[in-house]
Design an enzyme around this catalytic site. Sequence first.
Site, PDB file in Angstrom:
ATOM      1  N   LYS A   1      12.551 -81.510-111.340  1.00 30.74           N
ATOM      2  CA  LYS A   1      11.553 -82.490-111.776  1.00 30.74           C
ATOM      3  C   LYS A   1      11.322 -82.411-113.277  1.00 30.74           C
ATOM      4  CE  LYS A   1       7.356 -81.879-110.258  1.00 30.74           C
ATOM      5  NZ  LYS A   1       6.206 -81.887-109.327  1.00 30.74           N
TER       6      LYS A   1
ATOM      7  N   GLU B   1      16.822 -71.433-113.166  1.00 28.12           N
ATOM      8  CA  GLU B   1      17.846 -71.136-112.166  1.00 28.12           C
ATOM      9  C   GLU B   1      18.739 -72.349-111.921  1.00 28.12           C
ATOM     10  OE1 GLU B   1      14.097 -68.881-110.659  1.00 28.12           O
ATOM     11  OE2 GLU B   1      14.555 -70.734-111.751  1.00 28.12           O
TER      12      GLU B   1
ATOM     13  N   GLY C   1       7.044 -79.812-105.341  1.00 30.36           N
ATOM     14  CA  GLY C   1       8.380 -79.533-104.828  1.00 30.36           C
ATOM     15  C   GLY C   1       8.422 -79.304-103.339  1.00 30.36           C
ATOM     16  N   ARG C   2       7.474 -78.530-102.806  1.00 29.13           N
ATOM     17  CA  ARG C   2       7.486 -78.204-101.379  1.00 29.13           C
ATOM     18  C   ARG C   2       7.082 -79.388-100.513  1.00 29.13           C
ATOM     19  NH1 ARG C   2       3.657 -75.960-104.335  1.00 29.13           N
ATOM     20  NH2 ARG C   2       1.441 -76.035-103.776  1.00 29.13           N
TER      21      ARG C   2
ATOM     22  N   GLU D   1       2.964 -70.939-100.372  1.00 26.33           N
ATOM     23  CA  GLU D   1       2.820 -71.345-101.769  1.00 26.33           C
ATOM     24  C   GLU D   1       1.611 -72.260-101.942  1.00 26.33           C
ATOM     25  OE1 GLU D   1       6.387 -71.754-104.568  1.00 26.33           O
ATOM     26  OE2 GLU D   1       5.849 -73.848-104.198  1.00 26.33           O
TER      27      GLU D   1
ATOM     28  N   HIS E   1      15.342 -61.301 -79.390  1.00 26.24           N
ATOM     29  CA  HIS E   1      16.112 -60.059 -79.477  1.00 26.24           C
ATOM     30  C   HIS E   1      15.973 -59.419 -80.862  1.00 26.24           C
ATOM     31  CE1 HIS E   1      18.242 -60.584 -75.608  1.00 26.24           C
ATOM     32  NE2 HIS E   1      18.011 -61.866 -75.850  1.00 26.24           N
TER      33      HIS E   1
ATOM     34  N   LYS F   1       8.268 -65.848-113.796  1.00 29.98           N
ATOM     35  CA  LYS F   1       9.174 -66.615-114.665  1.00 29.98           C
ATOM     36  C   LYS F   1       8.966 -66.240-116.124  1.00 29.98           C
ATOM     37  CE  LYS F   1       9.652 -70.860-111.889  1.00 29.98           C
ATOM     38  NZ  LYS F   1       9.424 -72.324-111.907  1.00 29.98           N
TER      39      LYS F   1
END
Length: 533
Positions: free
Chosen positions: A219, A225, A276-277, A363, A394, A509
């Site tokens: 954005k 990254e 973002g999420r 978040e 399991h 960051k």
Amino acid sequence: MADLEKDINWENLDSLESFKKLQSLKGAVDIAKELSSAAASQRVKDYSVNMGAGLTYNYAAKQVNEKVLKVLAELSEEAMLVQKFQALYNGAVVNTGEKRLVLHHLTRGQLGSAVVADGTDKREFYKNEQKKIADFAEKVHSGKITNEKGEKFTTVVQIGIGGSDLGPRAMYLALENWAKANSRFKMEAKFISNVDPDDASSVLAGCDCAHSLFILVSKSGTTLETLTNEAFVKDALKKAGLNPARHMLAVTSKTSPLADNPEYLASFYMDDYIGGRYSSTSAVGGAVLSLAFGAEVFADFLEGAAEEDTLSANKDLLKNPALLDALIGLYERSVQEYPATAVLPYSQALSRFPAHLQQLDMESNGKSVNRFGQKIGYVTGPVIFGEPGTNGQHSFYQLLHQGTDIVPLQFIAFKENQTKTDVVIEGSTSQQKLDANVTAQIMAFACGKTDSDPNKSFAGGRPSSLIYGTELNPKTLGALLAHYENKVMFQGFAWNINSFDQEGVQLGKTLAKKVLARQTEGALKAYAELLNL
């Protein structure tokens, strides 16, 4: 709009009279007793709410009864939770930390009045971006847009991190088999997220780069990254004799350095009003899903989300599944003080859905100050984790059944599998065995088992909910996604926190940049030296 905002009270949860009443009901419901009684079958039928798109939310195995539900409804009214949602979708500045509107609901429909921001009708803006993506995807699929040799693209690779990866990746995996079984599969999708070079190397090794499109998602256009991985991919393309500008798209904001950049074949836009999420229904998910499955599939996905959004605007608690789920979750976290929630999809297609919900929930609601920056005196968001069943059985179910902490559970199940292929073994199909495990686990967690050997005793009293439908398809997936987005939103409103910024992501960051710039001292420098930095 101004009057609507003015009439809303933003108060801390522990100042509400209804919350004090709720606290007095702690431990009031014995779920083992409820599900073992003569009226249990009727309870299972009655404690269900329509979620839209063919899904149902069942809360019969939760530690609630009519008295608890009545107080939850009072809390919803006193905290003005639906009114706060109305303010949000009508354009209030709900994200107080960043002083922004919150508009992800507008990517899939208009719930209230037109929202104008930055001189733009935002619903029209998102619709236009969806149309641009649809047109681009059609040209790729038809061969009107090709590589340098005039050959069709066969693979799409998304480069992004956090919300630019987790949601779109989970949605793609959720629909991949369905699309193949229904002749809607257009292109394979892959994802690069981790700045670890092994991630990009592995994905590129499995790609035919000459026939691949790469979507760079950032954005701001400055995500370290993502830009690092972009450089990694561009280098690989150049070494293969390919022009990156003919293979790369950008999903970004119009104010970022990536906007209208000739280094990209096309650019699609989002804005600062979508976190973002919460971005899977924007161009962030739209580009990759439309290329992978076709624009019609993405449109159906949005339609399912819009159905659930409409239900979330209902003030009647028992007709609003996201609000009901949110308040039961708040009761479990802030009154029962359960530390975590496990999301357990009995569907391999939803293998990465819990990972997306981890970010969405933790978040958003991992906060210890209210929306005004003041310290709060009650617990907020739970730890979220999960794996698809029956794999999880399991793995970590031992702790869920007999551990010292009670962890509420959220099961997701479907009556049919996506491919409609199955086999009968010992009198039942694989799908029947899968669903039998769901029902068995709900009862085992709730009712437990006594045994003369303490090691084989199960205390029970572990609450769970069940979201179920006929099959997982684009519409049901959209409704499922919106349900959890709205659940998290309502819980944030009730806790009086800002669910739409994420300052906790920023500190690391900043320190990482200092390390890379060799501007360190003390323990930070010592840790950096351990890794030859």
